[in-house]
Scaffold this motif. Structure first.
Motif, short mmCIF file in Angstrom:
data_model
loop_
_atom_site.label_atom_id
_atom_site.label_comp_id
_atom_site.label_asym_id
_atom_site.label_seq_id
_atom_site.Cartn_x
_atom_site.Cartn_y
_atom_site.Cartn_z
N UNK A 72 0.83 -1.21 0.00
CA UNK A 72 0.00 0.00 0.00
C UNK A 72 0.86 1.25 0.00
N UNK A 73 1.95 1.23 0.78
CA UNK A 73 2.88 2.37 0.79
C UNK A 73 3.45 2.62 -0.59
N UNK B 89 3.51 5.94 -5.60
CA UNK B 89 3.36 6.05 -7.05
C UNK B 89 2.31 7.09 -7.42
N UNK B 90 1.20 7.11 -6.68
CA UNK B 90 0.18 8.14 -6.95
C UNK B 90 0.74 9.52 -6.60
N UNK C 238 -6.46 5.87 1.66
CA UNK C 238 -5.55 6.59 2.56
C UNK C 238 -5.36 8.04 2.11
N UNK C 239 -5.19 8.26 0.82
CA UNK C 239 -4.96 9.61 0.31
C UNK C 239 -6.23 10.47 0.38
N UNK D 267 -6.92 13.16 -2.32
CA UNK D 267 -7.88 12.69 -3.31
C UNK D 267 -9.31 12.85 -2.79
N UNK D 268 -10.23 12.99 -3.72
CA UNK D 268 -11.64 13.13 -3.38
C UNK D 268 -12.40 12.02 -4.13
N UNK D 269 -12.92 11.05 -3.38
CA UNK D 269 -13.66 9.94 -3.98
C UNK D 269 -15.13 10.32 -4.05
N UNK D 270 -15.66 10.40 -5.26
CA UNK D 270 -17.05 10.78 -5.47
C UNK D 270 -17.82 9.56 -5.97
#
Length: 223
Positions: free
Chosen positions: A4-5, A10-11, A49-50, A56-59
């Motif tokens: 995950x790290x 990478x992102x 996590x982000x 990040x914004x998850x819609x």
């Protein structure tokens, strides 16, 4: 967790490099996972996590986007984290405020408007000579926020906003136990406003230092 790290890094790399910019929509999960050489599960965990730290914004039903990345938004995480402070670290938070807030107050001299200064003065007048400790502390938070917002530095403003929480209880306790705490605070606030009206950056810096140091000194004496 290591996987995950790696996904988070990478992102992050895509955002830092400019491949993803504020407001951009991320590629579909399957496409992005393939592009980055990640499993969809590790990518999903990284996105989660982000999103928690406002990168990040998850819609739901729309996709995942990079947020505005504005300092105030990103530093909300700081405010959340500092709420977990231990009582024995309050002095350290006050020390950081003593370093940063006088600098912000001095910077405000060049930017603060007469309308803002009038509002700060009216706020102090509204309190009267003998406000309750709770009223004074609430006013204290708004008073300093108004000044720091005029510093012209959004990062500094967000940092100080996040750091103010841990010192609130100390300020309330001081107001309840130190005989002249309320009158001293009002006097120091008026002196800060006076220095700002005179556009005297060094006087504003000095009074802000005195103001914060007085709480710090009192707290040291009680430990």
């Amino acid at each position: 967790m290591a996987v995950t790290d790696e996904a988070i890094e990478k992102i992050k790399g895509m955002i830092v490099s400019g491949a993803l910019r504020p407001g951009d929509r991320l590629p579909k999960e399957s496409e992005l996972a393939a592009e980055l050489g990640l499993s969809r599960n590790s990518l999903r965990e990284a996105v989660r996590a982000l999103s928690l730290i406002r990168i990040l914004d998850v819609r739901q039903g729309d996709g995942t986007y990079v947020t505005s990345l504005d300092p105030q938004l990103l530093l909300e995480a700081l405010s959340f984290v500092v709420d977990f402070h231990r009582d024995d670290t309050v002095l350290e938070f006050l020390a950081v405020r003593r370093i940063l807030e006088p600098a912000a107050t001095a910077m405000a001299c060049a930017h603060i408007s007469d309308a803002t200064l009038d509002a700060l003065s009216a706020q102090l007048e509204k309190l009267g000579p003998q406000p309750s400790v709770e009223q004074l502390v609430a006013c204290d938070l708004e008073f300093h926020r108004g000044i720091v917002q005029s510093s012209g530095n959004s990062v500094l403003c967000s940092l100080l906003d996040g750091l103010s929480g841990p010192t609130t209880r100390a300020r309330v306790w001081r107001g309840l136990t130190q005989e002249d705490a309320v009158s001293r605070t009002l006097h120091e606030h008026r002196a800060i406003v006076g220095a700002l009206r005179d556009r005297d950056a060094e006087a504003a810096r000095s009074w802000a230092t005195v103001h914060i140091a007085s709480v710090e000194q009192w707290l040291r004496s009680t430990l």
